[in-house]
Design an enzyme around this catalytic site. Sequence first.
Site, PDB file in Angstrom:
ATOM      1  N   SER A  99      23.827  41.427 -18.472  1.00  0.00           N
ATOM      2  CA  SER A  99      24.000  40.431 -17.413  1.00  0.00           C
ATOM      3  C   SER A  99      22.727  40.014 -16.701  1.00  0.00           C
ATOM      4  O   SER A  99      22.673  38.940 -16.120  1.00  0.00           O
ATOM      5  CB  SER A  99      24.988  40.963 -16.384  1.00  0.00           C
ATOM      6  OG  SER A  99      24.548  42.201 -15.861  1.00  0.00           O
ATOM      7  N   LYS A 153      33.249  34.291 -15.185  1.00  0.00           N
ATOM      8  CA  LYS A 153      32.030  33.647 -15.717  1.00  0.00           C
ATOM      9  C   LYS A 153      32.478  32.356 -16.422  1.00  0.00           C
ATOM     10  O   LYS A 153      32.765  31.383 -15.777  1.00  0.00           O
ATOM     11  CB  LYS A 153      31.269  34.555 -16.680  1.00  0.00           C
ATOM     12  CG  LYS A 153      31.264  36.031 -16.317  1.00  0.00           C
ATOM     13  CD  LYS A 153      30.381  36.392 -15.159  1.00  0.00           C
ATOM     14  CE  LYS A 153      30.403  37.880 -14.881  1.00  0.00           C
ATOM     15  NZ  LYS A 153      30.145  38.233 -13.513  1.00  0.00           N
ATOM     16  N   HIS A 183      30.015  38.430 -20.046  1.00  0.00           N
ATOM     17  CA  HIS A 183      29.171  37.233 -20.034  1.00  0.00           C
ATOM     18  C   HIS A 183      29.251  36.436 -21.323  1.00  0.00           C
ATOM     19  O   HIS A 183      28.841  35.284 -21.362  1.00  0.00           O
ATOM     20  CB  HIS A 183      27.713  37.612 -19.754  1.00  0.00           C
ATOM     21  CG  HIS A 183      27.517  38.074 -18.350  1.00  0.00           C
ATOM     22  ND1 HIS A 183      27.151  37.213 -17.324  1.00  0.00           N
ATOM     23  CD2 HIS A 183      27.698  39.278 -17.771  1.00  0.00           C
ATOM     24  CE1 HIS A 183      27.098  37.894 -16.194  1.00  0.00           C
ATOM     25  NE2 HIS A 183      27.423  39.158 -16.441  1.00  0.00           N
TER      26      HIS A 183
HETATM   27  C1  LIG Z   1      28.820  42.841 -17.460  1.00  0.00           C
HETATM   28  C2  LIG Z   1      29.820  42.698 -16.354  1.00  0.00           C
HETATM   29  N1  LIG Z   1      30.968  43.378 -16.433  1.00  0.00           N
HETATM   30  C3  LIG Z   1      31.901  43.280 -15.466  1.00  0.00           C
HETATM   31  C4  LIG Z   1      31.716  42.484 -14.359  1.00  0.00           C
HETATM   32  C5  LIG Z   1      32.753  42.437 -13.289  1.00  0.00           C
HETATM   33  O1  LIG Z   1      33.474  41.255 -13.362  1.00  0.00           O
HETATM   34  P1  LIG Z   1      34.285  40.690 -12.127  1.00  0.00           P
HETATM   35  O2  LIG Z   1      33.392  39.769 -11.392  1.00  0.00           O
HETATM   36  O3  LIG Z   1      35.443  39.975 -12.764  1.00  0.00           O
HETATM   37  O4  LIG Z   1      34.743  41.843 -11.316  1.00  0.00           O
HETATM   38  C6  LIG Z   1      30.550  41.738 -14.241  1.00  0.00           C
HETATM   39  C7  LIG Z   1      30.350  40.873 -13.069  1.00  0.00           C
HETATM   40  O5  LIG Z   1      29.319  40.711 -12.530  1.00  0.00           O
HETATM   41  C8  LIG Z   1      29.570  41.851 -15.259  1.00  0.00           C
HETATM   42  O6  LIG Z   1      28.414  41.184 -15.177  1.00  0.00           O
END
Ligand SMILES: Cc1ncc(COP(=O)(O)O)c(C=O)c1O
Length: 424
Positions: A183, A240, A211
Site C-alpha cells: 500500500s 479503494k 489495493h
Molecule cells: C493493504 C490493506 N489492507 C487492508 C486495509 C483496510 O481496509 P479498510 O479501509 O476497508 O478497513 C487497507 C486500508 O488502508 C490496506 O491498505
Amino acid sequence: MRDVFAKIQASTTRADAMKRDRTYPYGTVLAERRGPVAVVGGREVIMASSNDYLGLSVDPRVVEGAARAARRYGASCTGAPIMNGTTGIHRELEERLAVFLGREAAVLAPSGFQANLALATLLGRGDTVFADRANHASLVDAARLGFGGHRRYRHADLGHLRRLLEATDPDCGRLIVTDGLFSMEGDVADLPALKRLAGEQGARLVVDCAHDMGLLGPNGRGTPEVQGVAPDLVTATFSKCFGSVGGVLAGDREVVDFLRHHARSLVFSAALPPPSVGAALAALEIIESEPELRERVLGLSARLREGLRAEGFETAGDAPIVPVFVRDDERCRAMWRALLDEGVLVNAVSSPGVPVGGELVRVAVTARHTGEQVDAIVAAFVRARAQMPWRAAMPSSSESSPKVNSQDGSSLRAAPSAQARMEG
Ligand SMILES: Cc1ncc(COP(=O)(O)O)c(C=O)c1O
C-alpha cells in the site's frame, strides 16, 4: 502511581509543534470533494491522496447504487450478519464477488480491516503466521489477536521466509500472509514463489488484495490474476477501487463458512450498511464492464512516475501508488506542506506506515485525473523542492523500473523496495 494516559502528553506536544509550523499532515479537512479535485482551506487543490483509483466513489451510478439500497433497506442493518444483518443485496454481493474472484464462496466484512482480523480465527495455539514486514497493520493485528506464533520476514525476502519456515516445528500449522500490492511503496508480492514455498512447507497462503482488486489483471481480479496464482484465501476491501467501504474474504466454501460463523470481527460487529453494499455492487458492475478505467489509471500513473523520475525524484513500483522517497520525517512533512501550498494534496507517510528511514510522500492518481493534472503534480513537486533548504540532499532516481503494460498491468512484478534495500 503510573497513569495510563501519561504517554499521551508526548504525542500531544509533538502534534502541537507540527500544527504551529503548519506541517501537521493528518486529517486534512476537505470542504468539498469532487473526484480529482478537493477544496482545502478555501482553495481548490488537485486530490492526489485518495485510493479511489478508478474514480468510482463519485461515479453517479455508484452513488445511485448507495441511495437505492438506502431507500430499500435503510441506512443500517443494526445487527450482525448472522443475526439480522444479511439482506438480499448482502447475499447478492457475496455471490457475485465469489464469481468475480473465481472462488467457491465469499463473506462480507464491515471493513477490510475487519476482514483481515477474521484471519486470527485460523491461528490456534501451535500455529504460526509468517508475515511480510511491510504488510498492512490489519494483518499485523490479526496475527497479534490469534493464539499462535508470529514471525515476520524482511520485505519481499523469500530466502528469509524460507529460513523462518525451516526453523519452525514441523508439526506447527503455518499461514503465510502478504499484501498483493503493497500500500505504501506500490510494489507487488511474488505470488508464484510464495505459493511454491507454501506448498513445499505445508503452509497456507493468504493474499490481501486491498489495493489490487479491481485495478490489476485483465479482468481486475488483482495480483492473483496477474500472476496466475490461486491463494488459499483472498481478502480485499471496497474502500479503494470499489469507491465504497467494506471488506471481503473469498476462498473455498468450507473455509468461508467457518469464518462466517467463527470470526469474531464478523460475528460480533454490525453488518456492512446497505448503502455501502449497494455502492459496491454498482462498482463491481463497472469494474467488470469497463476495463478502460484500469488502462487509463495505469497509463496516468506511468506518466506521473516518468515525469517525477525525469526531474530526479526517487520513486518505485508500477501502480497508481507513486511513492516519492524523502527518507526523513520532518522533511517529508515539509514537502507535504509545500505541495499543498502549490495546490496538490498528497500523503506524508512515516513510521509506523513505513520503517524509519523509508519516509515518503505518497501520491495516488485516479482514472478521473487528466494528463494535464498529472503534469501539474510533477511541476508542483519541482516548485516544492525548490523551497526546501535541504534540497541538495534530496535523493534522486537511481534505478530504472519495469514499464507497466497499461492494458492490464500484466508486467507488474515484485520490485526491490526501498525497505528491502535498507534491510539488506
Ligand atoms: C493493504 C490493506 N489492507 C487492508 C486495509 C483496510 O481496509 P479498510 O479501509 O476497508 O478497513 C487497507 C486500508 O488502508 C490496506 O491498505
